[in-house]
Design an enzyme around this catalytic site. Structure first.
Site, PDB file in Angstrom:
ATOM      1  N   ASP A 179      -4.987  33.665 -30.723  1.00  0.00           N
ATOM      2  CA  ASP A 179      -6.364  33.184 -30.595  1.00  0.00           C
ATOM      3  C   ASP A 179      -6.347  31.661 -30.791  1.00  0.00           C
ATOM      4  OD1 ASP A 179      -9.118  33.253 -30.438  1.00  0.00           O
ATOM      5  OD2 ASP A 179      -9.424  34.124 -32.425  1.00  0.00           O
ATOM      6  N   ASP A 199     -15.528  35.082 -27.582  1.00  0.00           N
ATOM      7  CA  ASP A 199     -16.568  35.401 -28.556  1.00  0.00           C
ATOM      8  C   ASP A 199     -17.920  35.629 -27.887  1.00  0.00           C
ATOM      9  OD1 ASP A 199     -14.511  35.064 -30.278  1.00  0.00           O
ATOM     10  OD2 ASP A 199     -15.213  33.162 -31.110  1.00  0.00           O
TER      11      ASP A 199
END
Ligand SMILES: *[C@@H]1O[C@H](CO)[C@@H](O)[C@H](O)[C@H]1NC(C)=O
Ligand SMILES: *[C@@H]1O[C@H](CO)[C@@H](O)[C@H](O)[C@H]1NC(C)=O
Ligand SMILES: *[C@@H]1O[C@H](CO)[C@@H](O)[C@H](O)[C@H]1NC(C)=O
Length: 905
Positions: free
Chosen positions: A503, A578
């Site tokens: 990430d 996200d």
């Protein structure tokens, strides 16, 4: 995950705020975008000197003159295998080297023989297969033809610009330059950030027009519709490609987000052309899409004999690098996708259980939590293959370590997990905590492995651990060092069964300009970060891939990434970052993944339920139902959200989620076979309708439906309280689609309003297809390996059908030494025949056929006869079901390894 500074705000306000657009540049706020967008069609200063032309058997080379500034550039046009042209423009002797991308392509492209057609003082034409390229001297242009049709023009509007590297003008020299030079050309500010530009202006821009094109698609990643919109209109900014960690990204937006793949398809009913802009610097792309396809004008055009005025204009603008443009000549959409995907590489077949369901949350708190979640999945009969640990598992956000209290027994925890058929995935991010005594930081400091500031000091930014530095992945020594950290003796507490999530690899820097690294930071080889930004995340995941391969050489690595570039599909799955628990975010996951799929990257998914905020149960159920039809299937949630594991809800909600999961698992053979075929043929696993039906004008804008391969059509319900949804059935009246639950028929000639309940997901099987499923519910894909198949034989108007099945051990590289089975199924003249496609491949499988369901069966069938070598001839019972819309053939009991026939009698 998103910027920490905003968490506070979140807590204070108690709800999620929208993206802070002010953190990110508009084109107007970026000097090079302003400069290139200002170029006007009267910019005819570039002239190709055809006297200098050199022709080889696969290329044209000549001097491209910037007649205004008296600069010579090197023009090269190369013919490649797969009906592809490559245009390269670079300086002969630049003041500094200009960055050439490495590693996006899957090796050196194969060249093809060029045939000279014509040459005179103004132009030269060459032939490649059924295609022609004409290069014009003054003004400089390239025209590309498919057969006789002009389908693409490079520098059509004279917007080509190549800023040669130059010395910084002194104050005195500068004055004459002042009117022309943008104030940000030599240094620029954004908010509190200063960008020192030691090399000054070095941008490149090219415009490409596509006569006859009706739509353009591609250039992910954007949270936008599948069909690209006209920029400039209503102040819409160009599509931006600059890998960024955008907090609460905005939908229906051309803003940059986490990844970048500069491939674009210009699509018309007769021709599709693909373009790959091979450049890893910040890029903006203007699109002008004259969608002149409304009914009135086409009738007018029909009457008047005018051709419809379809055309797509594009303008690619990058901050640095060279012009390196691939032109894929199609002629069909699928051909262009294949040409691009072959160039950058297909994804290798993943381990089959990675196609199962993934349970993730920020965070599972400790070992007991992990055990409990899995126990509850088992108690509730919810299949799951992976449980994930987010950043809190580490010792103080120091990657390659474990929290000494909460994750004290990582080996035992993993052994317990694998005993249930499940596996662990942990996060490893690129920011390195600057803490003395942390081995990674100490190693990086003492060996000089970090990225530097413009002044040559170690760059220090702010991320999850607080003060952080970033490894210089361009340095092969650093890449080697880092990939070694995945070995079992270095990453203590890891096992061969543990996989990795990368990430924040844009890279995300909370206090950096636009939440990333300053562009004037320095890398190995003297490159500035600006030169390589969009490929940093790709390098990061490639290191992980190599690390896992070194760790466990005969097992296929699994890595999930947020940042990516073209070619990243060779190493990783990706997800859309996200998102939020909103219906609109559920809906946008389809076009986002479809854009990825045509960009060669099928292994895509979105966080089930939405990362931010709490979904209500209706949204959550719909998300499980929809997510089952995207390749990567993971639920994930922000640390501030309520727990939402499926077993926490009312029984009816649990039932629907369980059904969605089971439907996914039943179709694993379909997904796995499609991934195999993708590896071999470059066809995407999921497809927009326009890919499969390129000459149907009705499908150009459909992006709320998708095809799984060519045989399954899905229209997930992404609207709240829907009682009906419109489904478009493609293929013409003779193409029948069958509802996968009750086998009702829908001819492929338009829109049907379909009633839906909370239990209903509109999923259709194409008449003419054979779909292998494993219908026995299990707790995990890893436990289904030897389970028997049910073959769904869905007959077309001629009572025939065909399909394929791929199977192997599910997780190793043994397939590379031909240990697999690839089987074709055909139904014709009332007989189902299985035959091995790759005769030289072998796999001793324990799988067998337990049932055949014939949809739209012939009438009056009494029984079936099966014939195979080991069984001889046996009689099988049959019975009609669903008001004779289907016929079940019971217990063929034949191994998939064996060729067989089943005849309906
Ligand atoms: C798009 O192209 C058309 C036709 O060339 C032109 O009239 C129009 O102004 C362009 N739109 C934009 C936003 O540039
Ligand atoms: C592993 O399983 C055993 C047996 O159920 C249990 O006692 C132990 O606590 C588990 N360990 C971890 C780390 O979950
Ligand atoms: C069925 O057969 C006819 C005649 O051969 C052919 O034209 C048609 O395309 C076939 N239909 C399908 C769906 O293949």
């Amino acid at each position: 995950m998103f910027c920490r500074f905003l968490i506070l705000l979140l807590h204070l306000t108690g709800f999620i705020i929208a993206v802070d657009k002010g953190n990110f540049k508009t084109c107007e706020q970026s000097s090079f975008c302003r400069r290139l967008r200002k170029v006007k069609p009267d910019n005819t200063k570039y002239v190709l000197d055809l006297n200098s032309l050199e022709i080889s058997d696969h290329s044209l080379e000549a001097k491209l003159m910037n007649t205004e500034e008296n600069v010579q550039l090197k023009f090269l046009l190369v013919t490649l295998a797969g009906d592809t042209f490559r245009l390269i423009v670079d300086e002969y002797q630049p003041l500094h080297p200009r960055y050439r991308v490495e590693d996006a392509l899957n090796g050196e492209p194969q060249i093809a023989k060029l045939e000279l057609l014509e040459r005179n003082k103004d132009a030269v034409s060459v032939k490649l297969g059924n295609n022609k390229a004409t290069v014009k001297s003054d003004p400089f242009k390239l025209e590309f033809y498919q057969g006789e049709a002009l389908v693409a023009i490079v520098n059509s509007r004279n917007l080509f610009e190549f800023e040669h590297l130059r010395s910084k003008p002194t104050e005195v020299d500068g004055e004459s330059d002042v009117p022309k030079v943008d104030p940000g050309a030599w240094e620029e500010n954004f908010k509190s950030h200063h960008d020192n530009k030691p090399r000054g202006p070095e941008a490149v821009g090219v415009d490409i027009s596509f006569p006859e094109a009706m739509r353009a698609y591609g250039i992910p990643e954007h949270a936008d519709k599948f069909a690209l919109r006209t920029t400039g209109e209503g102040g819409l900014d160009p599509y931006r490609l600059y890998n960024l960690d955008v907090f609460e990204y905005e939908l229906d937006s051309t803003m940059a987000i986490y990844g970048a793949i500069p491939v674009l398809y210009a699509h018309g009913l007769k021709h599709t052309v693909g373009i790959f802009w091979h450049n890893v610097a910040e890029t903006w792309i203007d699109i002008n899409n004259s969608k002149d396809v409304n009914v009135v004008s086409s009738i007018v055009n029909l009457v008047s004999g005018n051709k419809a005025e379809n055309r797509v204009d594009t303008h690619f603008m990058s901050e640095s690098g060279v012009v390196d443009l691939f032109i894929f000549m199609g002629p069909k959409f699928a051909d262009a996708v294949k040409q691009y995907t072959t160039l950058t590489g297909t994804a290798p077949i993943p381990q089959i259980f990675t196609l199962g369901y993934h349970q993730c949350r920020w965070n599972y708190n400790d070992e007991t939590d992990v055990v409990n979640v899995i126990d509850n999945f088992d108690n509730g009969d919810f299949p799951v293959d992976f449980i994930w640990l987010d950043i809190e598992y580490t010792d103080g956000k120091k990657y390659f370590t474990w929290d000494p209290v909460r994750f004290k027994h990582p080996l035992e925890m993993q052994h317990n997990l694998t005993a249930t058929g499940r596996k662990l995935i942990v996060i490893i991010d690129p920011h390195v905590k600057r803490e003395s005594g942390y081995f990674l930081h100490e190693d990086a400091l003492s060996n000089d492995y970090y990225i530097k500031t413009k002044d040559g000091n170690v760059y220090e930014g702010w991320c999850w651990p607080g003060a952080s530095s970033y490894l210089d992945l361009l340095n092969p020594v650093v890449a080697d060092y880092y990939s070694e950290l995945y070995s079992l003796d270095k990453f203590r507490g890891s096992t061969d069964n543990m996989y990795i999530w990368n990430d924040m690899n844009e890279p995300s820097v909370f206090n950096g300009p636009e939440i990333t690294m300053p562009k004037d930071c320095l890398h190995h080889g003297g490159w500035e970060h600006r030169h390589i930004h969009n490929i940093y995340g790709h390098y990061y995941t490639k290191i992980t891939y190599n690390g896992l391969l070194k760790r466990t050489p005969n097992t296929r690595p699994f890595i999930l990434t947020r940042a990516f570039f073209a070619g990243s599909q060779r190493h990783t799955a990706m997800w859309t970052g996200d998102n939020a628990a909103e219906w609109s975010h559920l809906a946008i996951s389809l076009p986002m993944c479809l854009s990825m799929a045509v960009a060669g990257y099928s292994f895509c998914g979105a966080d089930i339920g939405g990362f931010f905020n709490n979904p209500d149960t209706e949204l959550l159920q719909r998300w499980y139902q929809a997510g089952a039809w995207l390749p990567f299937y993971r639920s994930h949630a922000h640390i501030d959200t309520k727990r939402r594991e499926p077993y926490l809800f009312e029984q009816d909600v649990q039932t629907r989620i369980r059904n969605a999961l089971r439907l996914r698992y039943a179709h694993l053979p379909v997904w796995y076979t499609l991934f195999w075929e993708h590896t071999k043929t470059a066809e995407p696993v999921i497809r927009p309708l326009v890919y499969q039906y390129p000459d149907d004008t009705n499908v150009l804008d459909i992006d709320n439906q998708l095809l799984i391969g060519s045989s399954i059509l899905v229209r997930p319900v992404v609207e709240s309280r829907a009682s009906t949804v419109n489904v478009y059935f493609p293929g013409g009246a003779s193409q029948i689609w069958y509802d996968s639950e009750d086998w009702r028929e829908y001819p492929g000639n338009g829109v049907v309003n379909i009633p839906v309940t909370m239990d209903k997901v509109p999923v259709y099987y194409r008449g003419g297809s054979i779909i292998p499923r494993k219908d026995r519910p299990r707790r995990a894909a890893s436990l289904m390996h030897d389970d028997p198949y049910t073959l769904y034989v869905v007959l077309d108007e001629n009572n025939s059908a065909n399909g394929a099945l791929y199977t192997d051990d599910g997780h190793t590289f043994a397939y590379k030494s031909k240990e697999y089975l690839y089987i074709q199924f055909k139904f014709k003249d009332n007989t189902l025949t299985s035959s091995i496609i790759d005769k030289d491949a072998h796999f001793s499988s324990r799988e067998w056929i337990e049932r055949v369901v014939v949809v739209n069966p012939p009438k009056g069938i009494k029984h079936a006869d099966i014939k195979s070598k080991s069984l001889g001839t046996l009689k099988l019972e049959t019975s009609y079901t669903n008001d004779e819309r289907s016929l079940v053939v019971r217990k063929p009991g034949v191994s998939v390894q064996e060729e067989f026939t089943i005849t309906l009698v």
